[in-house]
Design a protein around this motif. Structure first.
Motif: not given
Lengths: 276, 630, 345
Positions: C101-112, C242-250
């Motif tokens: 979730l911490g990684v996703l937090d960075v992905m979904f913030s930032g410039q936009y 599948g790897c992308a779908f089960v991955c917590p950071t994808c």
């Protein structure tokens, strides 16, 4: 919270056919405040929604730096582009943007500017040409070379005629194959390069066109002495979000929608997908 | 929020998965780890199974053709028209004038009700399913496959056709199991194999005959004498191999304690399918006689082909594979004693011969010749407007797998539950319910209120399903047929002698290449359900976009000799006709052989069409062709 | 705030109170025996054992199929966003998933900023549960993502003999503890010591593929991977995604629209960079037409230092789910090993 996925609405004010499958759509943002606030730089793109068909990225191809209207030059190849072509004047679309980075301007003051466009590749270059010409006193020289497969494939033909007559700018055109009483140069756009006589070390190039054209032109430019870091082009990834979230446009550790779409050849050389 | 456990609706593997449901919509899927087939995995199709629901292309109301175009109508009007069409045909030509097609995709309950509708209500023997193949000798399961120390793949490519099986192969290899592949195309698993026998198209049966000859060389037993004699003249050269090539594989086979023999419907797409199938059954039997444990699995192309055939959707069998003349008191009790016991037309014979055709989830258009349905009153029931439905007079909207309860039977004979997660869209109904309604209008009502009712009757009528109920099916992985009950096609029936099946196609000076319609290339491409997913449809239509007239695999050496480059078009010419195809240069195809994805080959007009060796389904025979730059 | 202790005898009451306040998502066993994060309706549904739920937490913040805009046309065309605005409490969340979730937090913030994700995130309370026993495929130690967290949680619960030791990691976590102070007692020094001992012990159990992943990271970042490695991996991948779908950071997604002229909806859907059309351009040109180039892009994305620099940490939390879900043999541990040893002749 601001929502970067939410498009603003715009209406098609006029449509100008350029080639058999390409037209330039002039759009006007509906809401006055949104229209006022819309500022873009040459090289940037928009995510355009054709409601019912989908959303796709298009480079801003406007001639004027003014804020009233926006131009998009679009070829009908897929679902979204064909749906855009099916809309007439008065059709309503959605816009998100401006997105992405832009062509350099202040950083290249003093240089000899060379613009090379092939076919519809002239579209993203058009705003840059207009802006560079407007500020031509800041540059050592301005040259624009335009090529297309045939005369019928040239875009902005009326404007090209004007450009060829402008003072302070040299504009040359060519076609791969001559048709219909074409009296100008014949040959790929790279054949015009020898007519550019300035020192490459003091030059900067903005080149756009079909991938194969870019490849050959860049090869010729490097042979002329241009450094990869001084050759700029735009990439055409099929972004879905345009804001660095969907990741479809990622090349290595770069997002084409955030770090591009304008890149130098030096940056492209670092991308595995372009190392051929 | 809820997680509904169900079974994947695509291929014959029958993977277990969960549908995530929130506020009446399915937001996604997850694989089931505890499930004996999926073990926590799903393929590209399974991961997008939820896209069949809440999908704008779904049929949500009945349609009736009026003035040449399909118009939306009420159920009342549609069912009346369907009944009228069937009655008109019955009046004009009797039960022989109507036909019924069942579905390898629909549930057991649907197919069972349909079989009853055909034989007991319409009293017609013309009942079939386009995916029906010959006997399905089968024993063992995926667990046995993974535990095998030798696996033989014949003609199939699990990576393309059955990824859940691929997973077992890769994991088995890590545990030291060996892999032998007999195929024309050198696919990824062939590249990994310990022995790869690259057979010319149609040569698979001959390769197995050669294997048997090697295996039986030292055998003196009486029981094997006939088989041994029949393979004495096996000539692997006709398959493009030498005896020495095959001997390495034979040695591996001979030394194995537990073997698994796998093939799929890609083999059935060839003219010599019956021979190849018998050859494999013999190979398994020989292995067992030598003390090895043998798994023989036909990997099936659809989620419920097995169940469909179990339910008797066949012109020459009753539910449970009873023959038309067997005494079947339980069936007579359920259906009434006067149901039709005559052999009927196959799916491929029906167009043109029946006046009315009722089609439940089937499609005859993906065949070498488009069926002539112009003079047929066609009723089609499906979840999407398939190419078949587009030609119908009446179109009926069906509920999809996540919108109702039911059961599917997978390729391992596992009977598994599908469970309702959301309501059907618009006015779509469950297939069995539509069948029952239609049956009532034709004077024979069916006593079913729920899918479970239908299954309860199946359990009394179909011997393999006895003792199975929705309660016993609560456990993950469902319930399998009893191991000792393999239907009338048990491969241990005997060791069938294997004479050579014809000499196969030969190339000539005029036609120096052999063209194969490869059924392992893009097996799901352009298939209706897949083409109507929301996001991955493009994965399954890319070949069609990039190679619109057809894709031709050409070996690099052959390409060089012909002066042809990748991406260029070539003219492919046979005695039948010619076509222009775009070249894909690949060393997966052998020299002198060119491959076209089967679904593209159907429409080329270049390939020889042969009668199927098992059902009346016409097949595309490997065809001698000439190739030149276009 | 100092750590608290929730005695085992009071856990049920605590969870009952959470249920009255918000939707509670916790690991639960399905009838089929699978462990999934799901909504619970009673404290007894929580599975307090160890082992990794089949999927990470991301689908609660970014569903596989997620409506983002509604279109409507009656006289005037209107486009409006669709937000999910629900309070949720995530109980017994695994440390690897919280790191994800911490990684996703960075992905979904930032410039936009992505309002759909961030609103769900703002509305959620994450109570991590440290792992003392690994599942078959866990190697979180190599991803600096567990089995005990140092930060990134609202609360972290550790099972001790007497009860759950609750460490406070944020203001939200502190407020929750205060709200239910009557059920909690202060943690003693002895409890803290034991928690640290358990952490040290646990680390030794969670697999030491460390050498592979670190070596793989270095080689990828320096582009020292033999190209034959990608060919080899390409033959062991079937593009299932599948790897992308089960991955917590994808978090890659694609977007679909539909609009019948009156009503319409724009949805986003999980997408996988393994798919052959993923990078394909509108013109038909496909820079990653070959599977080996896609696998190279995927692992570069997950493991390179270049990517880590842009996203505060590298993209793999080493949960091992990709290993469990791979339909062939091209998951993270397989790739890391192949990259490290090079091509096997």
């Amino acid at each position: 919270m601001n929502n970067p996925y939410l498009p603003i609405l715009a209406t098609i004010e006029s449509i100008k056919p350029e080639t058999s499958d390409t037209s330039t759509f002039t759009l006007r943002i509906d809401d006055a405040a949104e229209r006022e606030a819309f500022l873009y730089k040459p090289g940037q793109f928009l995510e355009v929604s054709i409601f019912g068909a989908g959303e796709a990225p298009f480079c801003i191809a406007s001639a004027k730096h003014g804020r009233d209207t926006l131009d998009l030059t679009v070829r009908a190849v897929g679902r979204v582009t064909k749906a855009l072509h099916a809309l007439g004047v008065g059709g309503q679309i959605g816009l998100r943007g401006p997105l992405g980075n832009c062509f350099p301007m202040e950083d290249v003051y003093g240089k000899h500017v060379l613009v090379v466009g092939g076919g519809i590749g002239l579209a993203p270059l058009r705003p840059q040409v207009h802006e560079v010409y407007r500020l031509r006193d800041k540059f050592a020289s301005v040259t624009v070379l335009v090529g297309a497969r045939t005369q019928a494939d040239l875009v902005y033909r009326d404007e090209l005629e004007q450009w060829q007559k402008l003072e302070g700018m040299t504009c040359l055109t060519t076609v791969d194959v001559a048709t219909d009483g074409w009296a100008g140069n014949v040959g790929v756009v790279g054949t015009l390069l020898p007519q550019w006589k300035h020192p490459a070390a003091e030059g900067v190039v903005f080149v756009c066109g079909p991938p194969i054209m870019i490849r050959f032109v860049v090869r010729d430019l490097e042979a002329m002495g241009f450094a990869a870091k001084d050759i700029y082009t735009t990439l055409e990834q099929h972004m879905r979000c345009g804001i660095g979230k969907c990741n479809h446009c990622m090349m290595g550790d770069k997002w084409v929608c955030l770090d591009g779409p304008v890149f130098t050849c030096q940056q492209l050389n670092e991308m595995v997908e372009y190392q051929q | 929020m809820a997680d509904i456990a169900t079974t994947c609706p695509f291929c014959g593997c029958g993977c277990g998965l969960y549908l995530h449901v929130a506020e009446g919509r399915i937001s996604g899927v997850a694989p089931s780890r505890c499930h004996p087939v999926s073990q926590g995995r799903l393929c590209l199709k399974g991961w997008h199974a939820h896209e069949l629901m809440d999908n704008p292309a779904r049929l949500t109301r009945p349609f009736l053709r009026k003035d040449g175009a399909l118009a939306p109508v009420s159920w009342e009007e549609a069912l009346s028209a369907a009944a009228a069409g069937l009655n008109a045909a019955l009046r004009a030509g009797g039960p022989q004038a109507v036909g019924v097609l069942g579905s390898a995709r629909a549930a057991n309950e649907d197919n069972y009700a349909l079989a009853r509708f055909a034989r007991a209500t319409l009293k017609t023997p013309n009942l079939d399913c386009s995916h029906r193949t010959g006997s399905l000798p089968t024993s063992g399961d995926l667990a046995a496959l993974e535990a095998s120390d030798l696996v033989l793949l014949v003609g199939n490519d699990p990576n393309e056709e059955h990824p859940a099986v691929s997973a077992r192969l890769y994991r088995g290899r890590l545990n030291g199991s060996r892999l032998v592949v007999i195929a024309t195309r050198r696919h990824a698993l062939a590249r990994l194999a310990d022995v790869f026998l690259q057979a010319r198209p149609g040569g698979e049966a001959e390769v197995i005959r050669t294997l048997l000859r090697a295996l039986l060389a030292d055998q003196r037993s009486e029981a094997l004498a006939a088989l041994k004699a029949s393979v004495a003249q096996a000539s692997p050269e006709t398959a493009g191999l030498s005896a020495a090539d095959v001997e390495g594989a034979a040695r591996l086979l001979a030394g194995a304690k537990q073997v698994a023999l796998l093939y799929s419907s890609s083999l059935a797409a060839l003219p010599a399918a019956a021979t190849a199938r018998t050859a494999l059954a013999d190979l398994a039997a020989v292995g067992e006689r030598a003390g090895a444990k043998a798994t023989l699995l036909e990997l099936l192309p659809r989620n419920n082909l097995r169940g469909c055939l179990d339910m008797g959707v066949s012109p020459d069998r009753l539910p449970g594979y009873a023959s038309l003349v067997d005494s079947v008191p339980d069936l007579a009790r359920a259906w009434g004693a006067d149901f039709c016991r005559v052999r009927g037309l196959s799916a491929w014979e029906m167009p043109g011969k029946v006046k009315a055709l009722y089609v439940m989830g089937d499609d005859l258009t993906r065949a070498p010749a488009a069926p002539d349905l112009t003079s047929t009153f066609l009723i089609v029931q499906d979840i999407f407007l398939s190419p078949m439905a587009q030609q119908a007079q009446v179109v009926l909207p069906a509920a999809a797998f996540a919108e109702r309860d039911g059961t599917y039977t997978n390729q391992e004979r596992r009977v598994q539950r599908i469970r309702q997660a959301v309501t059907p869209p618009g006015e779509a109904w469950e297939d069995w319910k539509i069948v029952a309604e239609l049956s009532a209008r034709l004077g024979a009502s069916m006593p079913y209120m729920t899918a479970e009712n239908v299954f309860a009757e199946i359990a009394t009528v179909v011997p393999m399903y006895r003792g199975v109920s929705y309660q016993t099916l609560e456990r993950a992985g469902g319930a399998s047929w009893p191991a000792d009950m393999r239907g009338p096609f048990a491969w241990q029936r005997g060791l069938q002698p294997l004479p050579r099946n014809g000499s196969g196609p030969r190339s000539s000076a005029e036609f120096p290449f052999l063209l194969l319609a490869d059924a392992t290339l893009g097996p799901w491409d352009q298939e209706t359900s897949i083409a109507n997913t929301l996001t991955v449809a493009v994965e399954f239509t890319l070949i069609g976009r990039d190679y619109p007239t057809g894709m031709l695999y050409l070996h690099p050496e052959d390409a060089k000799q012909l002066g042809v480059r990748a991406g260029r078009n070539v003219q492919v010419r046979s005695a039948r006709g010619e076509a222009s195809l775009k070249v894909l240069v690949s060393d997966e195809t052998p020299r002198g052989v060119v491959l076209v994805p089967h679904w593209q080959a159907l429409r080329l007009g270049v390939m020889e069409i042969a009668a199927g060796s098992e059902t009346e389904r016409p097949v595309l025979a490997p065809t001698p062709v000439a190739i030149k730059s276009a | 705030m100092t750590s608290r202790l929730l005695l085992h005898s009071r856990v049920e009451e605590f969870v009952a109170r959470l249920l009255r306040a918000a939707e509670v998502i916790a690991p639960r066993r399905t009838a089929g025996g699978d462990l999934l994060y799901g909504q619970i309706s009673a404290p007894s549904e929580v599975s307090w054992g160890y082992g990794i739920p089949t999927e990470p937490l991301k689908r609660f913040f970014m569903p596989q199929r997620d409506p983002i805009l509604l279109f409507s046309q009656n006289g005037k065309l209107r486009v409006s966003p669709v937000y999910e605005d629900k309070a949720r409490i995530f109980l017994a969340a695994r440390c690897c998933d919280v790191t994800g979730l911490g990684v996703l937090d960075v992905m979904f913030s930032g410039q936009y900023e992505d309002p759909y994700y961030l609103l769900r995130r703002r509305n959620s309370l994450v109570l991590a549960y440290s792992c003392q026993e690994p599942d078959d495929t866990c190697f979180c130690v190599c991803g600096d993502a567990g089995p005990f967290l140092k930060k990134g949680y609202d609360q972290q619960w550790t099972r001790l003999e007497e009860g759950m030791l609750i460490e406070i990691g944020s203001e939200k976590g502190r407020k929750l503890a205060e709200e239910h102070a009557d059920l909690l007692v202060p943690a003693e020094l002895e409890h803290i010591k034991r928690r640290h001992l358990l952490a040290k012990e646990a680390e030794t159990k969670f697999g030491d593929f460390r050498a592979y992943v670190a070596a793989a990271m270095r080689k990828l970042s320096l582009e020292e991977v033999e190209s034959g490695v990608w060919d080899e991996l390409a033959d062991r991948c079937v593009d299932c995604g599948g790897c992308a779908f089960v991955c917590p950071t994808c978090s890659c997604f694609t977007v679909t629209d539909r609009f019948d002229g009156e009503q319409g909806i724009r949805e986003r859907h999980w997408d996988a960079c393994n798919y052959s059309c993923y990078a394909r351009e509108a013109s038909g040109h496909n820079p990653r037409a070959h599977r080996k180039t896609r696998l190279h892009a995927r692992f570069f994305h997950k493991l390179s230092h270049q990517w880590a620099l842009r996203n505060t940490r590298h993209g793999c939390v080493c949960c091992g789910r990709c290993l469990s879900t791979c339909e062939a043999w091209a998951h993270m541990p397989a790739a890391a090993e192949a990259i490290r040893r090079g091509v096997v002749k």
